[in-house]
Design a protein around this motif. Structure first.
Motif, PDB file in Angstrom:
ATOM      1  N   TYR A  86       0.868  -1.180   0.000  1.00 57.14           N
ATOM      2  CA  TYR A  86       0.000   0.000   0.000  1.00 57.14           C
ATOM      3  C   TYR A  86       0.902   1.226   0.000  1.00 57.14           C
ATOM      4  O   TYR A  86       1.755   1.378   0.911  1.00 57.14           O
ATOM      5  CB  TYR A  86      -0.913  -0.007   1.234  1.00 57.14           C
ATOM      6  N   LEU A  87       0.770   2.065  -1.024  1.00 53.09           N
ATOM      7  CA  LEU A  87       1.544   3.306  -1.077  1.00 53.09           C
ATOM      8  C   LEU A  87       0.888   4.291  -0.112  1.00 53.09           C
ATOM      9  O   LEU A  87      -0.310   4.593  -0.277  1.00 53.09           O
ATOM     10  CB  LEU A  87       1.564   3.853  -2.503  1.00 53.09           C
ATOM     11  N   SER A  88       1.643   4.812   0.842  1.00 52.34           N
ATOM     12  CA  SER A  88       1.012   5.557   1.923  1.00 52.34           C
ATOM     13  C   SER A  88       1.995   6.475   2.642  1.00 52.34           C
ATOM     14  O   SER A  88       3.158   6.110   2.822  1.00 52.34           O
ATOM     15  CB  SER A  88       0.470   4.539   2.933  1.00 52.34           C
ATOM     16  N   PRO A  89       1.522   7.652   3.077  1.00 55.59           N
ATOM     17  CA  PRO A  89       2.396   8.532   3.874  1.00 55.59           C
ATOM     18  C   PRO A  89       2.794   7.895   5.198  1.00 55.59           C
ATOM     19  O   PRO A  89       3.761   8.283   5.818  1.00 55.59           O
ATOM     20  CB  PRO A  89       1.547   9.786   4.086  1.00 55.59           C
ATOM     21  N   GLN A  90       2.035   6.886   5.615  1.00 53.60           N
ATOM     22  CA  GLN A  90       2.358   6.166   6.861  1.00 53.60           C
ATOM     23  C   GLN A  90       3.387   5.059   6.615  1.00 53.60           C
ATOM     24  O   GLN A  90       3.801   4.370   7.555  1.00 53.60           O
ATOM     25  CB  GLN A  90       1.088   5.542   7.473  1.00 53.60           C
ATOM     26  N   ARG A 114      -6.796   7.007  -2.627  1.00 55.34           N
ATOM     27  CA  ARG A 114      -7.270   8.328  -3.055  1.00 55.34           C
ATOM     28  C   ARG A 114      -8.143   8.871  -1.930  1.00 55.34           C
ATOM     29  O   ARG A 114      -8.328   8.184  -0.914  1.00 55.34           O
ATOM     30  CB  ARG A 114      -8.073   8.244  -4.366  1.00 55.34           C
ATOM     31  N   TYR A 115      -8.648  10.105  -2.078  1.00 55.70           N
ATOM     32  CA  TYR A 115      -9.462  10.734  -1.023  1.00 55.70           C
ATOM     33  C   TYR A 115      -8.613  10.828   0.252  1.00 55.70           C
ATOM     34  O   TYR A 115      -7.431  11.160   0.191  1.00 55.70           O
ATOM     35  CB  TYR A 115     -10.767   9.942  -0.794  1.00 55.70           C
ATOM     36  N   GLU A 116      -9.180  10.407   1.400  1.00 56.03           N
ATOM     37  CA  GLU A 116      -8.395  10.437   2.640  1.00 56.03           C
ATOM     38  C   GLU A 116      -7.608   9.142   2.832  1.00 56.03           C
ATOM     39  O   GLU A 116      -6.819   9.026   3.763  1.00 56.03           O
ATOM     40  CB  GLU A 116      -9.339  10.604   3.849  1.00 56.03           C
ATOM     41  N   LEU A 131       4.590   1.516   1.962  1.00 58.20           N
ATOM     42  CA  LEU A 131       5.794   2.249   1.563  1.00 58.20           C
ATOM     43  C   LEU A 131       5.429   3.678   1.182  1.00 58.20           C
ATOM     44  O   LEU A 131       4.356   3.918   0.617  1.00 58.20           O
ATOM     45  CB  LEU A 131       6.471   1.562   0.359  1.00 58.20           C
ATOM     46  N   SER A 132       6.311   4.611   1.533  1.00 60.53           N
ATOM     47  CA  SER A 132       6.123   6.021   1.196  1.00 60.53           C
ATOM     48  C   SER A 132       7.261   6.501   0.296  1.00 60.53           C
ATOM     49  O   SER A 132       8.410   6.093   0.467  1.00 60.53           O
ATOM     50  CB  SER A 132       6.127   6.875   2.469  1.00 60.53           C
ATOM     51  N   ILE A 133       6.906   7.392  -0.652  1.00 59.16           N
ATOM     52  CA  ILE A 133       7.969   7.964  -1.504  1.00 59.16           C
ATOM     53  C   ILE A 133       8.432   9.312  -0.980  1.00 59.16           C
ATOM     54  O   ILE A 133       9.282   9.953  -1.586  1.00 59.16           O
ATOM     55  CB  ILE A 133       7.547   8.096  -2.984  1.00 59.16           C
ATOM     56  N   GLY A 134       7.867   9.774   0.162  1.00 55.63           N
ATOM     57  CA  GLY A 134       8.392  11.031   0.697  1.00 55.63           C
ATOM     58  C   GLY A 134       7.364  11.822   1.486  1.00 55.63           C
ATOM     59  O   GLY A 134       6.166  11.537   1.419  1.00 55.63           O
ATOM     60  N   ASP A 135       7.867  12.851   2.175  1.00 52.41           N
ATOM     61  CA  ASP A 135       7.008  13.565   3.124  1.00 52.41           C
ATOM     62  C   ASP A 135       6.439  14.833   2.502  1.00 52.41           C
ATOM     63  O   ASP A 135       6.952  15.931   2.722  1.00 52.41           O
ATOM     64  CB  ASP A 135       7.804  13.899   4.399  1.00 52.41           C
ATOM     65  N   TYR A 136       5.378  14.647   1.706  1.00 55.21           N
ATOM     66  CA  TYR A 136       4.647  15.785   1.142  1.00 55.21           C
ATOM     67  C   TYR A 136       3.228  15.293   0.892  1.00 55.21           C
ATOM     68  O   TYR A 136       2.969  14.079   0.822  1.00 55.21           O
ATOM     69  CB  TYR A 136       5.255  16.274  -0.183  1.00 55.21           C
ATOM     70  N   VAL A 137       2.304  16.234   0.779  1.00 57.29           N
ATOM     71  CA  VAL A 137       0.909  15.849   0.595  1.00 57.29           C
ATOM     72  C   VAL A 137       0.672  15.567  -0.883  1.00 57.29           C
ATOM     73  O   VAL A 137       0.985  16.396  -1.741  1.00 57.29           O
ATOM     74  CB  VAL A 137      -0.041  16.968   1.079  1.00 57.29           C
ATOM     75  N   LEU A 138       0.174  14.387  -1.186  1.00 58.21           N
ATOM     76  CA  LEU A 138      -0.122  14.020  -2.574  1.00 58.21           C
ATOM     77  C   LEU A 138      -1.621  13.769  -2.712  1.00 58.21           C
ATOM     78  O   LEU A 138      -2.328  13.590  -1.724  1.00 58.21           O
ATOM     79  CB  LEU A 138       0.656  12.756  -2.974  1.00 58.21           C
ATOM     80  N   SER A 139      -2.098  13.697  -3.955  1.00 60.60           N
ATOM     81  CA  SER A 139      -3.530  13.496  -4.187  1.00 60.60           C
ATOM     82  C   SER A 139      -3.890  12.022  -4.240  1.00 60.60           C
ATOM     83  O   SER A 139      -5.056  11.645  -4.202  1.00 60.60           O
ATOM     84  CB  SER A 139      -3.937  14.171  -5.503  1.00 60.60           C
TER      85      SER A 139
HETATM   86  C1  LIG Z   1       3.576  12.928   4.634  1.00 60.61           C
HETATM   87  C2  LIG Z   1       2.665  13.993   5.251  1.00 60.61           C
HETATM   88  C3  LIG Z   1       2.847  15.304   4.467  1.00 60.61           C
HETATM   89  C4  LIG Z   1       3.056  14.218   6.686  1.00 60.61           C
HETATM   90  C5  LIG Z   1       1.201  13.526   5.126  1.00 60.61           C
HETATM   91  C6  LIG Z   1       0.449  13.293   6.272  1.00 60.61           C
HETATM   92  C7  LIG Z   1      -0.874  12.870   6.116  1.00 60.61           C
HETATM   93  C8  LIG Z   1      -1.436  12.669   4.838  1.00 60.61           C
HETATM   94  C9  LIG Z   1      -0.651  12.888   3.714  1.00 60.61           C
HETATM   95  C10 LIG Z   1      -1.212  12.677   2.345  1.00 60.61           C
HETATM   96  O1  LIG Z   1      -0.582  13.040   1.376  1.00 60.61           O
HETATM   97  N1  LIG Z   1      -2.411  12.047   2.247  1.00 60.61           N
HETATM   98  C11 LIG Z   1      -3.026  11.858   0.942  1.00 60.61           C
HETATM   99  C12 LIG Z   1      -2.583  10.535   0.312  1.00 60.61           C
HETATM  100  N2  LIG Z   1      -1.147  10.546   0.217  1.00 60.61           N
HETATM  101  C13 LIG Z   1      -0.390   9.525  -0.307  1.00 60.61           C
HETATM  102  O2  LIG Z   1      -0.853   8.532  -0.814  1.00 60.61           O
HETATM  103  C14 LIG Z   1       1.103   9.682  -0.175  1.00 60.61           C
HETATM  104  C15 LIG Z   1       1.647  10.846   0.370  1.00 60.61           C
HETATM  105  C16 LIG Z   1       3.042  10.970   0.495  1.00 60.61           C
HETATM  106  C17 LIG Z   1       3.925   9.972   0.084  1.00 60.61           C
HETATM  107  C18 LIG Z   1       3.369   8.798  -0.474  1.00 60.61           C
HETATM  108  N3  LIG Z   1       3.987   7.690  -0.965  1.00 60.61           N
HETATM  109  O3  LIG Z   1       3.027   6.854  -1.403  1.00 60.61           O
HETATM  110  C19 LIG Z   1       1.806   7.388  -1.207  1.00 60.61           C
HETATM  111  C20 LIG Z   1       1.979   8.647  -0.607  1.00 60.61           C
HETATM  112  C21 LIG Z   1      -3.099   9.343   1.117  1.00 60.61           C
HETATM  113  C22 LIG Z   1      -4.488   9.047   0.593  1.00 60.61           C
HETATM  114  C23 LIG Z   1      -4.577   9.665  -0.776  1.00 60.61           C
HETATM  115  C24 LIG Z   1      -3.269  10.376  -1.035  1.00 60.61           C
HETATM  116  C25 LIG Z   1       0.672  13.319   3.835  1.00 60.61           C
END
Ligand SMILES: CC(C)(C)c1cccc(C(=O)NCC2(NC(=O)c3cccc4nocc34)CCCC2)c1
Length: 246
Positions: A86-90, A114-116, A131-139
């Motif tokens: 699961y690609l995820s910020p966590q 997607r979404y939350e 796994l996360s690709i980095g610390d930024y908010v993505l869609s």
């Molecule tokens: C990191 C930090 C900024 C603290 C933060 C905290 C809380 C939420 C989010 C955030 O971006 N939530 C939105 C989603 N993000 C990702 O999927 C996503 C984001 C980043 C790297 C990733 N690598 O893979 C998937 C990734 C999750 C659900 C839909 C997109 C980001």
């Protein structure tokens, strides 16, 4: 290697996997990328894939049922067991080391939120790794999936030609890259460093290693700390530091 991607944007993912080295790896059947859209498994007339978040508050959550059906269809589509990511910020931060381990598996699947995000119960029951690709908010998780497809796909045996393999090896030595120059030798922007025109390959390799060490020291000391340096590298880096201090 087979990579399955569970995503609401299959066209985007197929395009990412269709170009360059990864596209060619697919043409040569070194890699197979398949997509699964949860919306195809939504049973209501509106093909709903998201639901209100329990406990109230803004945003929607990806529903269990369409995902569960998509994942089940994905797993059944081929005999190899699936390592589901699961690609995820966590998630744990993706590294080249982890990419190299994943590239050796016969089959992985990438789940894109997607979404939350995805209902936690689905994640707890189905997912092997986050796994996360980095610390930024993505869609969405799709860009993370694209990163894994590229990094893992190019490591499939035969995907790279000799020049690209050498390039990959130089990138994988744990250091930042040295500066690169092409023609013209003299340009309004400056000249190509003399050593690169000398034909002295030992001196050129020495210069490139020194530049890579120096740039890593200046820009990414964290990478340098992860790497043991042999005597030659330590001497080159000291030389770079002395010149940099002037
Ligand atoms: C990191 C930090 C900024 C603290 C933060 C905290 C809380 C939420 C989010 C955030 O971006 N939530 C939105 C989603 N993000 C990702 O999927 C996503 C984001 C980043 C790297 C990733 N690598 O893979 C998937 C990734 C999750 C659900 C839909 C997109 C980001």
């Amino acid at each position: 290697m087979r990579i399955d991607v569970v995503t609401l944007f299959p066209d985007f993912m197929r395009q990412c996997a269709a170009v360059g080295v990864v596209g060619r790896a697919q043409q040569r059947e070194l890699l197979q990328v398949e997509t699964w859209n949860p919306r195809d498994y939504a049973t209501d007339n509106y093909r709903t894939v998201d639901g209100r978040t329990s406990g109230g508050g803004p945003g929607m959550v990806m529903l269990i049922e369409p995902l569960r059906k998509a994942l089940s269809a994905m797993r059944e589509a081929a005999p190899e067991p699936v390592h589901l990511i699961y690609l995820s910020p966590q998630g744990a931060r993706l590294t080249q080391g982890r990419v190299e381990a994943l590239a050796r598996l016969p089959r992985i699947a990438l789940l894109c939120g997607r979404y939350e995000g995805v209902d936690e119960r689905l994640l707890a029951h189905e997912v092997d790794e986050e796994l996360s690709i980095g610390d930024y908010v993505l869609s969405g998780g799709e860009l993370g999936a694209a990163v894994i497809i590229d990094a893992v796909g190019r490591l499939q045996q035969g995907a790279l030609n000799d020049a690209q393999s050498a390039e990959q090896d130089s990138f994988s030595n744990g250091l930042l890259d040295c500066p690169h120059y092409a023609k013209p030798v003299h340009d309004a922007l400056g000249d190509v460093p003399e050593v690169l025109l000398s034909g002295d390959h030992a001196a050129i390799n020495r210069w490139r290693l020194k530049q890579a060490l120096g740039r890593t020291w200046l820009r990414r000391p964290d990478l340098l700390a992860q790497r043991a340096l042999d005597a030659q590298s330590r001497a080159l880096l000291d030389e770079f530091r002395r010149e940099h201090a002037k």
